[in-house]
Structures are given as C-alpha cells and as structure tokens.
Design a protein around this motif. Structure first.
Motif, short mmCIF file in Angstrom:
data_model
loop_
_atom_site.label_atom_id
_atom_site.label_comp_id
_atom_site.label_asym_id
_atom_site.label_seq_id
_atom_site.Cartn_x
_atom_site.Cartn_y
_atom_site.Cartn_z
N ALA A 73 69.94 -2.59 72.07
CA ALA A 73 69.03 -3.05 71.02
C ALA A 73 67.82 -3.75 71.64
O ALA A 73 67.90 -4.34 72.72
N ALA A 74 66.71 -3.67 70.92
CA ALA A 74 65.49 -4.33 71.37
C ALA A 74 65.58 -5.83 71.10
O ALA A 74 66.27 -6.28 70.19
N ASN A 75 64.87 -6.58 71.92
CA ASN A 75 64.83 -8.04 71.74
C ASN A 75 63.73 -8.39 70.76
O ASN A 75 62.68 -8.90 71.11
N ASN A 76 63.97 -8.08 69.49
CA ASN A 76 63.03 -8.42 68.43
C ASN A 76 63.85 -8.60 67.15
O ASN A 76 65.06 -8.37 67.14
N PRO A 77 63.22 -9.03 66.05
CA PRO A 77 64.01 -9.30 64.83
C PRO A 77 64.79 -8.10 64.30
O PRO A 77 65.72 -8.28 63.54
N HIS A 78 64.42 -6.86 64.70
CA HIS A 78 65.16 -5.69 64.24
C HIS A 78 66.32 -5.34 65.17
O HIS A 78 67.14 -4.51 64.82
N GLY A 79 66.38 -5.99 66.32
CA GLY A 79 67.47 -5.68 67.25
C GLY A 79 68.35 -6.86 67.56
O GLY A 79 69.52 -6.69 67.90
N ALA A 80 67.81 -8.07 67.47
CA ALA A 80 68.57 -9.27 67.81
C ALA A 80 68.74 -10.13 66.56
O ALA A 80 67.81 -10.31 65.77
N LEU A 81 69.94 -10.65 66.38
CA LEU A 81 70.26 -11.49 65.23
C LEU A 81 70.10 -12.95 65.63
O LEU A 81 70.56 -13.36 66.70
N GLU A 82 69.46 -13.73 64.78
CA GLU A 82 69.20 -15.15 65.07
C GLU A 82 70.22 -16.02 64.33
O GLU A 82 70.57 -15.75 63.18
N SER A 83 70.68 -17.06 65.01
CA SER A 83 71.66 -17.98 64.42
C SER A 83 70.95 -19.08 63.63
O SER A 83 69.72 -19.11 63.51
N ASN A 84 71.76 -19.97 63.10
CA ASN A 84 71.24 -21.20 62.53
C ASN A 84 70.59 -22.04 63.64
O ASN A 84 70.86 -21.86 64.82
N VAL A 85 69.74 -22.98 63.23
CA VAL A 85 69.13 -23.91 64.18
C VAL A 85 69.92 -25.22 64.13
O VAL A 85 70.06 -25.82 63.06
N GLY A 86 70.50 -25.62 65.26
CA GLY A 86 71.28 -26.85 65.32
C GLY A 86 70.50 -27.96 65.99
O GLY A 86 69.46 -27.73 66.62
N THR A 87 70.99 -29.18 65.84
CA THR A 87 70.36 -30.33 66.47
C THR A 87 71.40 -31.13 67.25
O THR A 87 72.58 -31.15 66.89
N GLN A 88 70.96 -31.76 68.30
CA GLN A 88 71.81 -32.60 69.14
C GLN A 88 70.98 -33.82 69.57
O GLN A 88 69.88 -33.66 70.09
#
Length: 933
Positions: A209-224
């Motif tokens: 898969a390509a490294n773009n929004p159509h190939g890679a799924l993004e997770s939630n944004v967490g904080t630490q």
C-alpha cells in the motif's frame, strides 16, 4: 498475464515498479500510439459504501485510445485480475470481507493491447479502501512520566493484511519526530527528553500500500505528559465559601507543578502552612497542622472555621516546599531550590456566619414490623446553609409535622398533624413518637414545613415502611468506619435479627432472640473488641462474650493496632444458639511502607528468555513488613543491578553490577522501569548462562528483596517471531470435534524454535458458543523442545462463524496466526426436540393446557448440537411421540383423533419442524415433556 504482485519485495515506490515485472516483448514501431508517461491517475473512496467502492482511472493517449486493466489485492493478500483491458475506466469493487483492499490499474493504448506490448504499460501507485479496518495507539504510561523517562507506544490494528506500522510523536516544542520506515513491530519507544505535553499517532498499512490516506490508516491522537522539576505551588479551593459554624468543612488542594503547569507526579515531601481565622481540623477541634504532606505531587488540606470568624474571609497559605528524599537519595528534609514560586499558593475563602435556613427530619428506624403497634422516633431540627445543625440561641422556630399512612402521633387516638417547637438551646431539635397501626401496610410518611413567617425551607420527608415479620431466622451484619481520638481507624458492626425474608424483628419476644445476646469471636489476630458503636476497650482480645440486643439490633466495634497480611473472620453467634451464626471478614490495617518487592519474584518465575536489543519492564511493589501492598504514590524505589547482571542496562545507561536507578511509585505503590538487553549481551542458548539480575529497595532503607528472575539473552534463531498451525479452517458440522492439530513456533528464518518450557501459546476462540477451545473460550499450550505444541480439543458447538487465534503469550511481538471455521448443521439425531415458542419443554419450562382445551407445540428436527436441520430425501420424517400421562393426549392433525400413546408426527421434506397439539381430556394440566421426544 500473470499477476504483477507475485514478485516478493515489490514496494511500489514508483510507477516504474509495475513495468519491471511485465513480460518481455519485441520492439514495436515508435509510431504506435502510447499513453503519456506520468498521466495515469486512480481515485476512489477510502471507505466502502453499501458494501462496494467505485474507482475511476484516467490517462492521456493523444493519438489513440487508452484501455484500462484493474488488479485487486484482497484482505488475504491474494492479487486477482478483476477487469481486463478495456476502454472502461471505471471499476466497482465488492467488499464482502472485512479488511483492506488494494486496487491497481495498468493502462495501454488499444493498439498496444492488440499487439501484446505489455512492457509499455503505464501505471500509478495502488489506491486502497478499508472495510472495517481499525487502528488504535496507546502509551504504556497510565499517567504522567518524569522528564528523561522512556515512553513505549503500542499500536493495535484489526483487519489489515500483514500490517506494517509507523509512529510519529510531537515534542512539547512542536517538533514532530518519526519512528522511521514502516516496520512489522507494533511498538515504538522514545525518551521524553523535554518537560511538557507530547502528542503521538500511529499509521498502519499493508506491504504494497502507498503511504498516503488511501493506503495507510491513521490512529487516534494520544497525549502523554512528561513533568519536569518543581517550579511553583498552586492551590485550588474545593469551595469558595465555608459556613463558620465549627462543623462545615472546607477543602483545598495544593499542587506542585513544573514550568509547563504539569503536576510533578513523583514529588513527595511537605509544605509549611499558615492561616488566618484560627482554622481547625475537622472533628478534632485542634488548630490546623503547620505542615501538610505532599504525595504524588499534591497535598489536600481539610479545615473548619470557628463560629467566631463568621462574616470574614479566611486564608490558608503554603510555602517552604521540602522533599522527603534528596536528589542523591536517602537525605530527608532537604528544601527545594529557592526559585519555586508560591505566588498562587494562597487559598482565600469567605467564612459566612451560620444562619437558620431550613428544616431537617430524621428517623431512628427505616422500617417496623406490623405484628404489633410499634414506635419510631422522628426528630425535627433547624439547619444552617451548610446543612449542619443550627444551634445559636437566636429564637425558637416552629415546624408543622404532617403524617400520612397507617400511623399516628398519639398512642390512643388518630393524630396526623402536630406543631413542635425547635429551641436553639436544645440544639434546635424536637423528637416526637410515631405509632404504627397493627397489621398496617405500606409506609408511614412524615413531612415538616415551617410555620408561616419563618424563613425556612421544608424538610425532605422520611418514610417508615411496614412489613410483617416472621420468626427469628438469621443475623445480618453491616459496617461503618470512623477514627478514634487516638487516630486509629475503627469499624463498627451493626447486627440485625431478621426473619427469613430479611425483615428486621424489632419488637416482641423475637427482637431479643428470646432473651439472648450476641457473642463475637475472631479466628486470628489481636483485636480490641467492645460492645456498642465506639471503641472503648483497652485490652486486646479475640472474643467478646455479651452484646446486648435492643429492638432487634446489636452493635460492636473492632479496633486494632497490629499489621497483618491475612484478614480475620469475625463470627457473630446468638448465645442461646436459637438461630444460625453469621460471619464477616475484617481486613487488618496496612503498615508503614518499608520494603520493595521486585516483580515477578524469583520464586514465581525461574527464567525469562529475552531477545538481544529487547526492552524489559521491571516493577517493584511498595509493601509493609507483612508483605501487604502499600498504595502510596511518590515513594522512591532504588533498582540495583545484581552481581550477575551481565550487560543489562538500566534507563540511565548504568550497566555494571551495583549500579542503581531511582524510580517512583504510582498511586498503586508500584514503581516501573524499562531496562534494555544490549545487542552485545552474551547469549544463553542452553539456559545455563549468567542471568541479568535486578533487586529493589525503598529509598535509603536497605531492605533489599530477593533478586528478580534471570533474563537470559538468546539469539534470534532461538526466538519465536511467527506461529503456524496445521488447522486449515473451512466448514465443519455442529456437534463434531476438530482433529488434533499442532501449533509451531517459527524463528525469523521460518524454522521451528525449540523451547525450554516457558514459551506459552494462548489459543482463543472469537465465539466460544460456536467453536469452543477445551470447553471454553481460551486455553494455553506450551511449546516443547521441537517448537511444537498439541492444540486442545476444539469442538463445533453450534452454527455460526468463529476464528481460532494462536498468540505467543511470552512474546507479544510474535506474529499470531488465525484460522476461521464456519459451523454448519450436522446430521439429524433420532430424537427431535419438543418446543413451544422456541423453548425446549423441560421440568422448568412447562406448557399449560387448559381444561378440555389444547396447547400448540412443535416437534423440531435437530443435530447433535441442538441446531434445527431440514428433513432431506423424498419422504417426510415420521417421529414417534412419547407416551403422555393421564389426562393428556396427542392430536397430530387439527381436530383429528387424540391418542395418549403411539401417536406420530410427520415433518415434511425441507422443513425443520411440525406442529402438534396437547389436548386436555378433563382438568387443566401442565406438561414438561423430556429433553428428547
């Protein structure tokens, strides 16, 4: 043409990758029309709609006609030519399976297709669509971490083929940092080198898969949050006003913060306090302490305001922050550096003078037996704005009491209304009796309203429920806690005499268990026991001989000065042995922290295999002298490398025997560090090398615990990275057990990995009601010396779909393996079920047949798993119905002849059931049948 994805390692870094795997062809004339290089585009949705996704391709072919070929990679990794070369530039993909799909397009001129000139094909990066794919990421730190500590991120993906992960985190200064190229590991560790708030996110994609929004799924944004050193103390009052009546409680919290406003969670020490208004401690009456204890970066102070300070403002001021342990460890009473600011460490609240604002009502009982005319005592009172009793001798208030229900304010006549005086000289209270009616039902409710002219709010009504009490049958125990004058915690136990239904027997001969009393005994420990609701005993004892019973209730109090690891069982007995005794557990107090226990202990785990370069999480639990866990935050724990530590590196880089690292406990009293096994650590293939030892101690107290387990470094060839199984998946009939299979642990080279007996494989079923593992949802097997383990019995229970997953519990990074089965109905049994409304008739599920009437039931053809099975073949299934008891008969056709025995039912071909009737030949009957007809 063969699939272009069959070449292993194809990364699709550019569109030229497609052309490198096309079949070689002859050289064609340059005059043949050609698709313009770089002009091909492909677009489609990221998520399917109604189970399908449409993709559109475009290309420039100035002198000819472009034709498009579409390839699809399914969620299982299989590439298929789904739409051959044609002028149709649109393709609709069905997405029946959950997972990620890749769609690629190749474009040739029509003349090139006719000539088979595949080497001229133009393409672009594949486009993707996600159907039910998910990704989440979380930090291993449940709360804040100290500046300089490491943070491990773990991503969890579902329905992504052969997932590869990439992580990003944003430092407090706004800089985003990448973990590197996409990798198969779903974890990433970074050091929180700056104090402040970090953000982090993860991405996942399949290998091609390509490294773009159509190939890679993004997770939630967490904080630490990573906190730094203490720079300020701030205060937050719980309330802005406190009633100055000597009872209402105010509370403020002082927080130690760093320069970013983050709580310094590992700070432990003290704060100096000063106040105006003569603030006092709640309940004790003494002046508030001049020092507050800081734990977990916070100090909470409760106070009351004397009545003399009403109408003014009072303040509580904190300063002189002091650490419990110095920076070098073990030096107590060290003041924090002078640049700590206390400008926000003053809490000012308004002390309002108490005023009569409302009425209150209380009852000495919540319920009474109606076997006799019983009495409840109702107390009316005046309260101030804090809800506390209003006692200043200002005036006499009057309250009008109103009674509803089977009761009266008089023992001789029906009185339902009464006006009572509330005299401040008598604490603003007045108590009246309420008499309940003999054999009354429901509840007696009393309300209180101010007499006209008094500016008081009405009280909340109180109700006394009435019940019919039986004979004494049991004792019921409840408890409440308090603090005695000597500062020790005590527990008061209330014992009620109850009937079998749980009603309190408050009157009559049973209320005292026929003149008896209660006795209490403890099976362990030295307890101070006393009769009543407050601690009055002065000597330790494990028994109390006589507890009086009044109105069906007895009380005793337990106070202890010992610290024991095991609880005691308190047994309460009726001294006349009229009814059964009752027992309750008493947990001893936890002592002061003085020990640190490294987990897991060497007694529970002898050895743990670790891979070179791997991070190992080591914990230490704060305990008292008896081994009770002490839940106290901010305590320093020193981790020390043992004499045979090899090259184990602590978080500060220390790697020599005797080196130490300071960690701090969280709210549960647990300190956690992450140590590293270097790539150069000596291997221990046979399990007889030197382990990597760690011990722990509390602060400067030299209470070293037993050495933690040995961590033995192993070569990757001796370490499980993936699993395989002989289970193949597919269809299986309900009621059958899958053949015995094996699971194999493989290293990175694909060879079986031997085990020393500590490589545990979890076998789980996604739906144990469909496929059970060893009779349940999960089982565990151990890899043997050849790297294999026998899979426990997996049984098809009922129709449906379930997935069996094998996970390496000893190495979470090892890639699991899953197989999916569809359970279909099995062969019909010879004994169909008799049901009504989908429920099998049994001794607990009876069908009712009215007098001289009938009831409709069904005869259901089932397999061994109880799943309905259609009748097959060319003839109906003839079922012999069981003999019925006297008074019932079978009717197999509506209105047909009835038979008590010898009746049969016919289930037609293609059907799973047939209706029959139960007929009553006289009176109403019930029938439970049997589990099998």
């Amino acid at each position: 043409m063969a699939s272009p994805k069959l070449l292993a390692g194809l990364t699709m870094a550019s569109s030229l990758a497609w052309m490198s795997i096309l079949p070689a062809t002859a050289v064609f004339a340059s005059s043949t029309p050609t698709v313009t290089p770089g002009s091909v585009t492909l677009s489609g949705p990221i998520q399917p709609t109604n189970g399908s996704a449409t993709f559109t391709a475009s290309a420039s072919d100035p002198n000819g006609t472009a034709e498009y070929q579409f390839w699809v990679e399914s969620p299982t990794g299989q590439w298929t030519d789904m739409q051959n070369y044609s002028t149709n530039n649109m393709f609709t993909l069905a997405t029946p399976l959950a997972g990620d799909y890749l769609v690629a397009v190749e474009v040739l001129d029509q003349a090139q297709v006719a000539a088979g000139d595949w080497s001229r094909a133009q393409t672009t990066l594949p486009d993707g669509v996600f159907n039910g794919s998910t990704l989440s990421v979380m930090s291993n730190a449940s709360g804040e971490v100290a500046q300089g500590q490491t943070v491990t991120l773990t991503a969890t993906a579902a329905n992504v083929f052969s997932p590869l992960y990439q992580f990003w985190y944003q430092e407090p200064d706004g800089t985003w940092v990448q973990s590197g190229n996409y990798q198969s590991s779903n974890t990433f560790t970074f050091t929180a080198s700056q104090a402040g708030t970090y953000k982090y996110v993860a991405y996942v994609k399949s290998p091609l898969a390509a490294n773009n929004p159509h190939g890679a799924l993004e997770s939630n944004v967490g904080t630490q949050v990573a906190y730094g050193t203490a720079t300020q103390v701030v205060v937050s009052p719980a309330t802005q006003t406190v009633v100055a009546d000597g009872q209402a409680q105010g509370q403020v919290t002082f927080t130690v913060e760093d320069s970013h406003g983050n709580r310094v969670a590992n700070f432990t020490g003290t704060l100096a306090l000063s106040n105006t208004g003569g603030l006092r401690t709640p309940g004790g009456g003494s002046l508030i302490a001049s020092e507050a204890t800081v734990a977990d970066g916070q100090a909470t102070v409760a106070f009351i305001v004397p009545s003399a300070d009403g109408g003014s403002s009072v303040s509580l001021v904190a300063g002189n922050l002091t650490t419990a342990v110095g920076s070098a460890g073990g030096v107590s009473g060290q003041s924090v550096v002078a640049n700590v600011s206390y400008s926000s460490a003053t809490a000012t609240v308004r002390a309002d003078a108490p005023a009569a604002t409302g009425l209150s009502l209380t009852s000495n009982v919540s319920g009474l037996a109606n076997n006799a005319m019983n009495t409840a005592m109702i107390t009316a009172g005046v309260v101030d704005q804090a809800g506390d009793a209003y006692t200043p001798a200002a005036k006499i208030y009057y309250a009008e009491l109103t009674l509803t229900g089977p009761g009266s304010f008089s023992a001789t006549s029906l009185v339902t209304s009464d006006v009572v005086p509330l005299d401040p000289t008598d604490a603003g209270r007045y108590t009246v009796p309420v008499y309940t009616a003999l054999n009354g039902s429901g509840a007696v409710t009393v309300s209180a309203a101010p007499v006209s002219g008094d500016p008081l709010t009405a009280a909340s009504p109180v109700s006394i429920s009435l019940y019919e009490a039986g004979v004494p049958a049991k004792l019921a125990i409840s408890s409440s806690m308090g603090v005695s004058a000597n500062g020790l915690t005590y527990t008061t136990y209330t014992v009620q005499v109850e009937d079998a239904a749980g009603n309190v027997i408050s009157t009559g001969s049973g209320s005292g268990i026929n003149g008896s009393s209660l006795a209490v005994s403890a099976n362990s420990g030295n307890l101070e026991l006393s009769s009543g609701a407050s601690p009055t005993a002065t000597a330790t004892s494990s028994a109390l001989a006589s507890i009086p019973i009044t109105n069906g209730v007895g009380q005793f109090t337990v106070e202890n000065t010992t610290y024991q690891s095991s609880p005691a069982t308190l047994t309460v007995t009726d001294t006349n042995a009229t009814i059964a005794s009752a027992a309750v557990r008493y947990t001893y107090m936890v002592g002061a922290p003085g020990y640190a226990t490294v987990t897991p202990s060497s007694s529970s785990v002898q050895s743990i295999n670790v891979l070179r370069g791997q991070h190992e999480v080591i914990q230490a639990q704060l305990t008292d002298v008896n081994g009770n866990p002490v839940a106290e935050a901010g305590q320093p724990i020193w981790f020390t490398l043992g004499p045979e530590s090899g090259e184990l590196a602590l978080p500060n880089g220390a790697a020599t025997a005797g080196d130490t690292y300071e960690g701090f406990t969280n709210a549960a009293g647990v300190a956690t560090i992450t140590a590293t096994v270097p790539q150069t650590a000596p291997l221990d293939v046979a399990g007889d090398g030197q382990p990597l030892d760690v011990s722990g101690r509390l602060g400067a107290i030299a209470n070293n615990t037993a050495v933690s387990p040995g961590y033995y470094p192993v070569d990757p060839s001796n370490y499980t990275t993936t699993l395989s199984t002989t289970l193949a998946g597919g269809r299986v009939a309900a009621g059958t057990t899958l053949p015995t299979a094996t699971v194999v642990g493989l290293n990175s080279l694909g060879a079986p990995v031997g085990s020393y007996g500590f490589d545990f494989i979890d076998v789980t079923s996604s739906n144990p009601s469909v496929l059970s593992v060893g009779g349940g949802a999960q089982a565990q097997v151990v890899l043997n010396a050849t790297g294999t383990a026998t899979v426990p019995g997996i049984t098809a229970e009922a129709t449906g779909t379930a997935t069996i997953t094998f996970t390496d519990a000893s190495e979470p990074n090892a890639q699991p393996v899953s197989v999916t089965y569809t359970v279909v109905p099995g062969s019909a049994t010879v004994f169909p079920l008799i049901e009504q409304g989908g429920h099998v008739l049994s001794g607990t599920n009876l069908v009712s047949v009215p007098a001289s009437g009938l009831a409709d039931v069904q005869v259901v053809n089932v397999d061994a798993g109880g799943n309905p099975v259609p009748v097959t073949g060319t003839a109906s299934a003839v079922i012999a119905l069981p003999a019925l008891p006297s008074g019932l008969a079978w009717e197999t056709t509506d209105g047909g002849p009835a038979a008590q025995s010898g009746a049969t039912a016919a289930i037609p071909v293609g059907s799973t059931s047939a209706s029959v009737w139960l007929v009553s030949t006289g009176t109403a009957e019930t029938y439970g049948g049997s589990d099998e007809a």
